[in-house]
Write a protein that holds these residues in place. Sequence first.
Motif, PDB file in Angstrom:
ATOM      1  N   LYS A  47       0.844  -1.186   0.000  1.00  7.34           N
ATOM      2  CA  LYS A  47       0.000   0.000   0.000  1.00  7.34           C
ATOM      3  C   LYS A  47       0.885   1.244   0.000  1.00  7.34           C
ATOM      4  O   LYS A  47       1.808   1.361   0.809  1.00  7.34           O
ATOM      5  N   GLU A  48       0.616   2.155  -0.922  1.00  6.39           N
ATOM      6  CA  GLU A  48       1.382   3.398  -0.969  1.00  6.39           C
ATOM      7  C   GLU A  48       0.903   4.326   0.142  1.00  6.39           C
ATOM      8  O   GLU A  48      -0.233   4.792   0.137  1.00  6.39           O
ATOM      9  N   LYS A  49       1.762   4.560   1.104  1.00  2.00           N
ATOM     10  CA  LYS A  49       1.424   5.409   2.228  1.00  2.00           C
ATOM     11  C   LYS A  49       2.698   6.038   2.764  1.00  2.00           C
ATOM     12  O   LYS A  49       3.518   5.371   3.387  1.00  2.00           O
ATOM     13  N   ASP A  50       2.863   7.343   2.516  1.00  2.09           N
ATOM     14  CA  ASP A  50       4.059   8.044   2.974  1.00  2.09           C
ATOM     15  C   ASP A  50       4.130   8.050   4.499  1.00  2.09           C
ATOM     16  O   ASP A  50       3.123   7.882   5.193  1.00  2.09           O
ATOM     17  N   LEU A  51       5.339   8.262   4.999  1.00  2.00           N
ATOM     18  CA  LEU A  51       5.560   8.274   6.448  1.00  2.00           C
ATOM     19  C   LEU A  51       5.298   9.659   7.016  1.00  2.00           C
ATOM     20  O   LEU A  51       5.895  10.649   6.580  1.00  2.00           O
TER      21      LEU A  51
END
Length: 424
Positions: A47-51
Amino acid sequence: MIFITDELGKFEKNIIELAENVGFKECKTIEAIDLFCGISEKNDVLKEKDLYYAFIETPQYWSIRADGINGAIYDNKTKMANIYFKNPIEKRMVSRVEWIDRNNTVYRIDYYNKYGYKYCSENVRGGNVISREFYDRNGDIKVIEQTGPKTYTLLGTGISPRSYRGFADYLEAYLKYNEIYDENIWLTSDDILNKFAGDYGNFKISYLPQNRLNSDLTETNQTNTAFRILCSEEQQVNWYKENSDCKCDRLYLYFENNESKFGKMEAFIITETDQLEYVEQLINDFPEITFHIAASTIMSDKLTKLDINNNVELYPCITEQKRKELFERCDVYLDINHYRELYNAVNQALINNMLILAFDNTVHSKELYPMENIFDSSNYVKMKETLKNIITNRMIFNEYIDRQKKQLKQLAAKVVIGDTDESI
């Protein structure tokens, strides 16, 4: 054809679509994150999810603070690192963390990917990167890059470390392991290009500088038949030819577009000067056509006076969004401006199924034109008669469009498969 990129963005997707549209079906895309970190090695979808900046791992009792447009990490009152956010910065998602010593000198930089993982750390000495460490999703070191001797050491669970002399050797081993066999490499990434350091092994490299001139790339000074620069604008190609010893070719975009624009009666012109061949005659002779005249700068009085005509719309300092709208809206592009071509206009008009006409003293990107579309500058009457026939007869209009599309597709295909020559 193998497409290696930092991340698969809009520009990269357009190039892949181009390859597919000209018949090049075997196109493999590799993102740098897979090349060095093996993020997708388990064949599952991450899943693309920035920090978010507050979740950066730090020692106990250290604090993380947002400080204006950036952030920082503190040990009590001592700043240990600066945090830089991705755009839009108001969301405060981490792009990189620069660790500093007591002299405020950066000694290490951590980079975070679109999945929220720290994927790369650079070790810095004297302002220069001496090595890079690439991590897998578990935080284990996957690859070590020594920037000086250009060596790559591959690490992994249950295997002995393996070293490769140069990026080309490492890439060859990576492709072989993944059962990918192709010598044609396309790049948009400066970082990946510079890793080759002029040694391309058995690969043939096509580099796309994404609509900008960059004289800092060391690769542009290398003479090598395995390396070519592809630019979408003619002035870019000319700049690289003048400033490097590389083989430079024009990149022609081609997309399947079957939308018929016959009957719209709207013409588009883009210019940076007020020198437009026969523009007043065209405006007067074709009251049924709306002429949209756009400039990259403020317009002179000579152009602004044309606004008195009911069939003229002017766009000084035109925006990218308005250009896009007019390319999609209009059915005719008149290449009648003197001096240079702007915004790759002829190619953009072609992929938007616009009829294109020019005079021999104004024509740009001449290789894109069927002979019937260019007129002697002393023969305005011939241009006028041709335009009249085309806009009033659907069959003739479609014949011109089909000839344009065929010529563009042939040129685009030559570039994609690397079969270019001095005539392109």
